[in-house]
Design a protein around this motif. Sequence first.
Motif, PDB file in Angstrom:
ATOM      1  N   VAL A   1      53.740  38.266  37.041  1.00 33.68           N
ATOM      2  CA  VAL A   1      53.984  37.243  36.028  1.00 33.68           C
ATOM      3  C   VAL A   1      55.445  37.254  35.612  1.00 33.68           C
ATOM      4  N   THR A   2      56.037  36.076  35.524  1.00 28.67           N
ATOM      5  CA  THR A   2      57.351  35.919  34.915  1.00 28.67           C
ATOM      6  C   THR A   2      57.133  35.461  33.483  1.00 28.67           C
ATOM      7  N   ALA A   3      57.431  36.341  32.520  1.00 26.78           N
ATOM      8  CA  ALA A   3      57.151  36.058  31.115  1.00 26.78           C
ATOM      9  C   ALA A   3      58.059  34.958  30.595  1.00 26.78           C
TER      10      ALA A   3
ATOM     11  N   ARG B   1      52.254  34.748  40.306  1.00 28.46           N
ATOM     12  CA  ARG B   1      52.064  34.875  41.758  1.00 28.46           C
ATOM     13  C   ARG B   1      50.871  35.770  42.025  1.00 28.46           C
ATOM     14  N   LEU B   2      49.930  35.259  42.780  1.00 26.68           N
ATOM     15  CA  LEU B   2      48.757  36.017  43.188  1.00 26.68           C
ATOM     16  C   LEU B   2      48.920  36.397  44.656  1.00 26.68           C
ATOM     17  N   THR B   3      48.968  37.681  44.935  1.00 25.14           N
ATOM     18  CA  THR B   3      48.982  38.164  46.307  1.00 25.14           C
ATOM     19  C   THR B   3      47.576  38.588  46.659  1.00 25.14           C
ATOM     20  N   CYS B   4      47.070  38.122  47.780  1.00 25.45           N
ATOM     21  CA  CYS B   4      45.647  38.278  48.085  1.00 25.45           C
ATOM     22  C   CYS B   4      45.432  39.011  49.402  1.00 25.45           C
ATOM     23  N   GLY B   5      44.199  39.439  49.590  1.00 29.73           N
ATOM     24  CA  GLY B   5      43.800  40.085  50.812  1.00 29.73           C
ATOM     25  C   GLY B   5      42.440  39.571  51.229  1.00 29.73           C
ATOM     26  N   ALA B   6      42.030  39.949  52.425  1.00 33.08           N
ATOM     27  CA  ALA B   6      40.738  39.518  52.927  1.00 33.08           C
ATOM     28  C   ALA B   6      39.611  40.154  52.111  1.00 33.08           C
ATOM     29  N   VAL B   7      38.496  39.462  52.039  1.00 33.72           N
ATOM     30  CA  VAL B   7      37.325  39.961  51.304  1.00 33.72           C
ATOM     31  C   VAL B   7      36.652  41.040  52.124  1.00 33.72           C
TER      32      VAL B   7
ATOM     33  N   VAL C   1      50.791  30.032  41.021  1.00 33.82           N
ATOM     34  CA  VAL C   1      49.883  29.152  40.289  1.00 33.82           C
ATOM     35  C   VAL C   1      50.392  28.948  38.868  1.00 33.82           C
ATOM     36  N   MET C   2      49.960  27.857  38.255  1.00 30.48           N
ATOM     37  CA  MET C   2      50.336  27.565  36.876  1.00 30.48           C
ATOM     38  C   MET C   2      49.459  28.390  35.932  1.00 30.48           C
ATOM     39  N   ALA C   3      50.108  29.060  34.980  1.00 29.77           N
ATOM     40  CA  ALA C   3      49.382  29.954  34.089  1.00 29.77           C
ATOM     41  C   ALA C   3      48.399  29.210  33.196  1.00 29.77           C
ATOM     42  N   ASP C   4      48.731  27.969  32.828  1.00 25.55           N
ATOM     43  CA  ASP C   4      47.899  27.243  31.875  1.00 25.55           C
ATOM     44  C   ASP C   4      47.016  26.188  32.520  1.00 25.55           C
ATOM     45  N   ALA C   5      46.995  26.126  33.840  1.00 27.29           N
ATOM     46  CA  ALA C   5      46.062  25.243  34.535  1.00 27.29           C
ATOM     47  C   ALA C   5      44.801  26.027  34.864  1.00 27.29           C
ATOM     48  N   ASP C   6      43.695  25.352  34.952  1.00 24.56           N
ATOM     49  CA  ASP C   6      42.430  26.005  35.273  1.00 24.56           C
ATOM     50  C   ASP C   6      42.430  26.477  36.734  1.00 24.56           C
ATOM     51  N   PRO C   7      42.136  27.775  36.993  1.00 21.82           N
ATOM     52  CA  PRO C   7      41.770  28.861  36.083  1.00 21.82           C
ATOM     53  C   PRO C   7      43.010  29.420  35.360  1.00 21.82           C
ATOM     54  N   VAL C   8      42.935  29.569  34.048  1.00 21.06           N
ATOM     55  CA  VAL C   8      44.081  29.988  33.254  1.00 21.06           C
ATOM     56  C   VAL C   8      44.328  31.482  33.410  1.00 21.06           C
ATOM     57  N   PHE C   9      45.582  31.860  33.251  1.00 19.62           N
ATOM     58  CA  PHE C   9      45.951  33.277  33.275  1.00 19.62           C
ATOM     59  C   PHE C   9      45.169  34.019  32.192  1.00 19.62           C
ATOM     60  N   GLY C  10      44.562  35.117  32.550  1.00 21.82           N
ATOM     61  CA  GLY C  10      43.715  35.877  31.639  1.00 21.82           C
ATOM     62  C   GLY C  10      42.245  35.732  31.971  1.00 21.82           C
TER      63      GLY C  10
ATOM     64  N   GLY D   1      64.335  37.743  30.616  1.00 22.54           N
ATOM     65  CA  GLY D   1      64.214  37.899  32.055  1.00 22.54           C
ATOM     66  C   GLY D   1      63.118  38.849  32.473  1.00 22.54           C
ATOM     67  N   VAL D   2      61.997  38.805  31.772  1.00 24.80           N
ATOM     68  CA  VAL D   2      60.932  39.779  32.012  1.00 24.80           C
ATOM     69  C   VAL D   2      59.981  39.292  33.103  1.00 24.80           C
ATOM     70  N   SER D   3      59.683  40.163  34.030  1.00 23.39           N
ATOM     71  CA  SER D   3      58.608  39.949  34.984  1.00 23.39           C
ATOM     72  C   SER D   3      57.802  41.242  35.065  1.00 23.39           C
ATOM     73  N   TYR D   4      56.484  41.089  35.226  1.00 24.39           N
ATOM     74  CA  TYR D   4      55.630  42.273  35.286  1.00 24.39           C
ATOM     75  C   TYR D   4      54.484  42.013  36.250  1.00 24.39           C
TER      76      TYR D   4
END
Length: 383
Positions: free
Chosen positions: A367-369, A377-383, A325-334, A26-29
């Motif tokens: 990230v939910t491991a 989950r990507l939380t974003c802000g204005a540029v 977003v999906m971790a393994d879809a382009d752009p991949v996590f990392g 149940g890890v999330s970070y």
Amino acid sequence: MAEHTYTFLFCDLLTDELLAELPMSGVSYSTELNGIGVLKGTIPYSEETLPLGPDAASTPARTALYVDRDGVIVWAGIVWTRELVKGGKSIGAAELLSYYEKRHVKATLSTDTSMVLNPAYVPDGQRLYSDQKYIVWSLLRYAHVQPGGNIGISTNSLTTAAHGVPRNVTYFGFERPQIFKSIAELAAADDGFDFGVEVGWNPVENNQPPTRYKRARTWFPRRGRPASESGLVFTKGGPASSIVDFDWPENGVDMATEISGLGDGTGEAKVTSVVQDTERLVSGWPLLEDVTTYDGVIDQAQLNGLTAAELTARSNAQVQPWFDVMADADPVFGSYEVGDEALFAIEPEPRMPAGREGVLRIMSIDVTASSGPERVRLTCGAV
């Protein structure tokens, strides 16, 4: 479906000695830009884990936790809480910068020698170098030279080329300013910077056991890549869709077009600053006022910078989107990190009939491991 291997390393906070490698469920970070991400998860207590000494290996406030994903350290922090749950103990941890929430300035430090008794530079004396990058170095070195105060975070990268932004600051020991808050306020001022702690594996040499690095860093003028350089594109709809769910709200509650900043002092002697978003006001936005207080700030230029930075943040407060977003879809996590800019594009759908797209900055990554599909989950802000 890609399979990923997670390893959780519990180490002594002061020596970095490996205490145990324990399974977790149940890890999330999360990782935060100029903030402190958190981790939650459960250590199972079973016939397999009890011989590893999970209690001794996860003592709150003296244990470092590293999260390794497929041989790459993706998160590091400090265990702060632990409680009984069904089948084991849940832990709560926070990124390494959380240590400096527990550290305070106890002797007055200042860029102004007239404010201190010992004019030698920190850590031998009380004088601070004036460049904002070297002030960060000074605050961390001050913390590290005290007995029991060094958790192994290197400050070497803070001794390289200056930002070229001088500051006039004083941290009064009798006020016990928190070191993390002091750095965060310095970073948030006009012409400020981004900051964080980088972690990873050191190269293995001479068949020695692997070791980890922890490096304090600043990024000036900002961390991450612009969208034109990153090439990151997240889409919802179409064959290359990578966004599973999203919310792109608009919120004017926290918005401001005028900020009053209050520094130290009493009555008419209080240091104050008023900054307006003249562009929005001229274009027809109403006057929306707010007030922020900065304890210990006595320099007018510093207060002006802090207030202007707060106004910039409040001017963009109406845009607070998140994307799963999906971790393994382009752009991949990392392939992305906090601070990066990316293009987010939503094709027309019932919730957003006209679709929507825009360039946003990644402010946090949560990230939910999992050994299987991971949720990011990507939380974003204005540029």
